[in-house]
Write a protein that holds these residues in place. Structure first.
Motif, PDB file in Angstrom:
ATOM      1  N   ASP B 254      44.313  25.948 109.508  1.00 27.38           N
ATOM      2  CA  ASP B 254      44.770  26.974 108.567  1.00 27.38           C
ATOM      3  C   ASP B 254      44.101  28.315 108.890  1.00 27.38           C
ATOM      4  N   GLU B 256      41.635  29.841 107.552  1.00 30.26           N
ATOM      5  CA  GLU B 256      40.174  29.803 107.566  1.00 30.26           C
ATOM      6  C   GLU B 256      39.676  29.289 108.919  1.00 30.26           C
ATOM      7  N   ALA B 259      40.115  32.022 111.546  1.00 24.65           N
ATOM      8  CA  ALA B 259      39.103  33.084 111.493  1.00 24.65           C
ATOM      9  C   ALA B 259      37.766  32.596 112.033  1.00 24.65           C
ATOM     10  N   GLU B 260      37.414  31.353 111.713  1.00 25.41           N
ATOM     11  CA  GLU B 260      36.145  30.807 112.223  1.00 25.41           C
ATOM     12  C   GLU B 260      36.177  30.722 113.750  1.00 25.41           C
ATOM     13  N   ARG B 306      34.336  39.089 105.663  1.00 26.28           N
ATOM     14  CA  ARG B 306      35.731  38.745 105.365  1.00 26.28           C
ATOM     15  C   ARG B 306      36.181  39.538 104.142  1.00 26.28           C
ATOM     16  N   THR B 308      40.012  40.694 101.997  1.00 31.10           N
ATOM     17  CA  THR B 308      41.476  40.657 102.005  1.00 31.10           C
ATOM     18  C   THR B 308      41.987  42.075 102.246  1.00 31.10           C
ATOM     19  N   THR B 353      42.248  39.832 105.915  1.00 31.29           N
ATOM     20  CA  THR B 353      43.223  38.744 105.787  1.00 31.29           C
ATOM     21  C   THR B 353      44.289  39.075 104.750  1.00 31.29           C
TER      22      THR B 353
END
Lengths: 466, 466
Positions: B254, B256, B259-260, B306, B308, B353
């Motif tokens: 997903d 997350e 991004a990791e 992080r 939004t 994001t």
């Protein structure tokens, strides 16, 4: 969505900890005892992991008994010793989540034998079959073996251009790259090439060699590894319009160093494939071509033979064979000749050197002291069984006067090659290199008969789907 | 021609054995005492090796005193401790063979400061300068760091096609690939696209993502690393018509996880460059951009922020700044906004994001539960100082009905995407990926201001020389 790869599950002893597997169902067996066996594959290995789904799972009746080939699931549970044949562990599931269904009436990849021809029409799904997943993993390992070989030896990876304004070697077999209207209406004014994106005609590269030489003459040893193109109308199992090529180029290197590097390079690739793709190669040996494993193993252990072109032609002439293409000093060797030399005369790879200048490229170094009419160049081809030529290379002509003379004979205009000639004007050094086609190599390693089956999306005449 | 690389000479204690070095003369100093000091470079390291040529060498007067910058030599001798400043060893030559001269009146790369603009006209020779050789070595190390990161994590390297029949995302910014007469005379009959090589219009790819997704949905985790193209008429220091892109794609992943992976990936690349290109980065810090080393070091040690998109817009609106491009919910972030967020608000890399659906691509996953008129998608951009966006990615829309609805809104024809939609029909899984431009990354690492100086042969509007 933390998950464990099936290849890690199968190579690590079970710890009793709960793990999650993500994968696609290959086969399902619903037991009358009220549980199901799902064979899951996640692409990381050719092996399936068996998941045991108990009838007491909350979604068992509503979902799990309806699973079919191609469905995607996340399965959580613990690994236990398997009672089943052919596997050491299985996953005792505490939860199986269905992520995506695959209608068995419509899903093209059913658990049965499909022809490679049919699977080419389903190239977006064919990596879900054992054969194409194995080829994909081998392609990955071979690509990295190529990098490793050169990196370990201090070669620098160089990206030579894909779009080129020089049509040097293409001679009518290059794709044109343009932003001009490619299909103007009849009667429209003739498009002006000066209005094109680059202000001149441009093409897709057929080789990064000439640009590679410029970097070898600065960095020492370099290699390219990228796509190359041929607009050749060859609808055969050996030709692609788009393929990946490896081209090392070495400064301070002659033909002997070139041949030594090529031999060590091929052995490194084959050895790495044997070591790191054992299960995939075993599968292909069983299902596609039984000669794959013994051939690779024999080559890794062999010393490549060296013969000159002149010696090779003599061997062919005294063979007593009838050739489809007549052979004689001055003609190029065809695949039938190459295969005879490597398969029947020497029974191992052969490096043929010193070809007639007349059948080779302008940049290959003219051999000293050859007789008039019998001029040869410091070229080499590496021949292997089943394929014939797998590598072609040469020492390059580093003498400005000799190169200019040769270009004049071939009516090549020096001004089109000003930068290539500069390498011979300023700090010229003996240098050499070769080219290896990735897909031919993969055909050899995997035994796949059609080159369109060793690249994800093949490009060939009238074929550019996906 | 066995030779020892200068980088090995300088990192290995001298053994007293005779060695041979091949390289190009950078500078010459002829001593009145009857010997010469030659500073040789062979491309393997930024350091020169000093060669001491004694006047008693047989070709000393005839050749060696005439050596100038750019000449190529083979020097044989033994390593001794150096008395000179800035070097620990030097080669006491027993033989110096001149391989290629370089007329100082004509050789363009004289030992003085050249502008990068001038060197772009000498792209075939510019890797013989310290700056461009350093960039070339860094490009090699970064390319391998990209492979290493993914290979260590079990990702499969996949070659997606360069020539494509789908102009999905290109929207007028794609190069046409053709074998039709590109410049027919006025009045000639209109060429039939059916006569073209592939029997249909074809283009150079702008991204391998869609094909990459097909392989992720079979193999699990994959990545592409290859050339991509934009026929965009942007003559800027940030745009190339041909550049190399890395595109990982992960099944069962997903936003997350995406991004990791992106954060770990960038840190791996920067850490590897710092460790393996120390001397080259020190040189570039001194001569090109002093912020290079501290910036890379800080990023490797940081935790990426992080936020939004909605939070980011609020920060920009309350900044009190006057923007060249007005900012407000629904507008795309420009480089000035991105740089403000990463350089001034957070002072480290930022992952933004959940952008508005209206400004992002059709394949990005629609976020659940967003308000009408405020629909967002599971997209992310990774912003870094000086550059702004370095990575763009998203979770992909895996729900067939939602994807079809979104395509209908954008008037995309489902039949053009039949194979892409099949991934959602059969065994669909949540999946995510991102794209990283190699050249932007290299600009960031090296501090080179113009993107044309981090690729061997740049392609840009009206520029396709070599």
């Amino acid at each position: 969505m933390a998950r464990t790869l099936i290849k890690d599950v199968l190579t690590t002893p079970p710890t009793g900890q709960e793990i999650t597997i993500g994968g696609w169902v290959r086969t399902v067996r619903n037991s009358k005892g009220g549980f199901s066996f799902l064979a899951l594959n996640d692409g990381s290995t050719i092996a399936q992991l068996q998941v045991v789904a108990d009838g007491k799972l909350p979604n068992y009746a509503a979902e799990l008994v309806k699973l079919t080939a191609g469905c995607a699931v996340l399965a959580t549970g613990t690994l236990v010793q398997s009672q089943g044949k052919g596997q050491t562990v299985e996953l005792q599931a505490t939860a199986v989540q269905v992520l995506g269904w695959a209608d068995p009436e419509a899903y093209p990849i059913q658990p049965k034998k499909h022809t490679f021809e049919f699977l080419r029409t389903q190239a977006h799904l064919r990596a879900r079959t054992n054969t194409f997943a194995a080829v994909t993993r081998i392609r990955n390992v071979v690509s990295m073996a190529i990098h490793d070989f050169f990196q370990q030896r201090g070669f620098i990876y160089v990206h030579t251009p894909i779009i080129t304004a020089s049509d040097c070697e293409g001679a009518g077999q290059m794709f044109r790259v343009t932003t001009l209207e490619a299909n103007p209406p009849a009667g429209a004014p003739r498009p002006d090439p000066n209005d094109d994106f680059f202000g001149r005609p441009t093409y897709l590269t057929v080789s990064g060699q000439l640009e590679g030489e410029t970097y070898a003459c600065a960095m020492g040893n370099i290699y390219t590894f990228g796509p190359t193109f041929r607009a050749e109308n060859s609808n055969t199992p050996r030709h692609l319009a788009e393929f990946w090529m490896v081209e090392p180029e070495m400064a301070f290197c002659d033909l002997e160093g070139d041949a030594e590097t090529a031999e060590a390079f091929l052995k490194h690739i084959f050895r790495t494939a044997l070591e790191r793709c054992t299960k995939d190669l075993e599968f292909l040996s069983e299902h596609v071509d039984a000669t794959v494993l013994p051939t690779l193993t024999a080559i890794v252990a062999s010393d490549f033979e060296r013969v000159t072109y002149t010696e090779a032609v003599a061997l062919l002439e005294k063979s007593g064979r009838t050739w489809q293409y007549p052979v004689g000093w001055g003609t190029d060797l065809q695949t039938e000749h190459e295969r005879y030399l490597t398969e029947e005369v020497f029974r191992k790879p052969v490096v043929v050197t010193h070809y007639p200048a007349a059948i080779k490229s302008f940049y290959m170094r003219l051999d000293d002291g050859t007789a008039p009419g019998r001029a040869t160049v410091a070229a080499m081809d590496v021949l292997v069984p089943k394929i014939g030529e797998l590598i072609g290379g040469s020492q390059r002509e580093e003498r400005l006067d000799v190169l200019l003379q040769r270009m004049a004979e071939l009516k090549l205009r020096p001004e089109d090659y000003w930068w290539y000639l500069d390498l011979r004007r300023y700090g010229s050094v003996p240098h050499a290199g070769f080219g290896l086609g990735l897909e031919r190599t993969l055909q050899f390693i995997t035994g796949m008969a059609n080159i369109r089956d060793v690249i994800p999306y093949p490009r060939a005449p009238r074929s550019a789907e996906f």
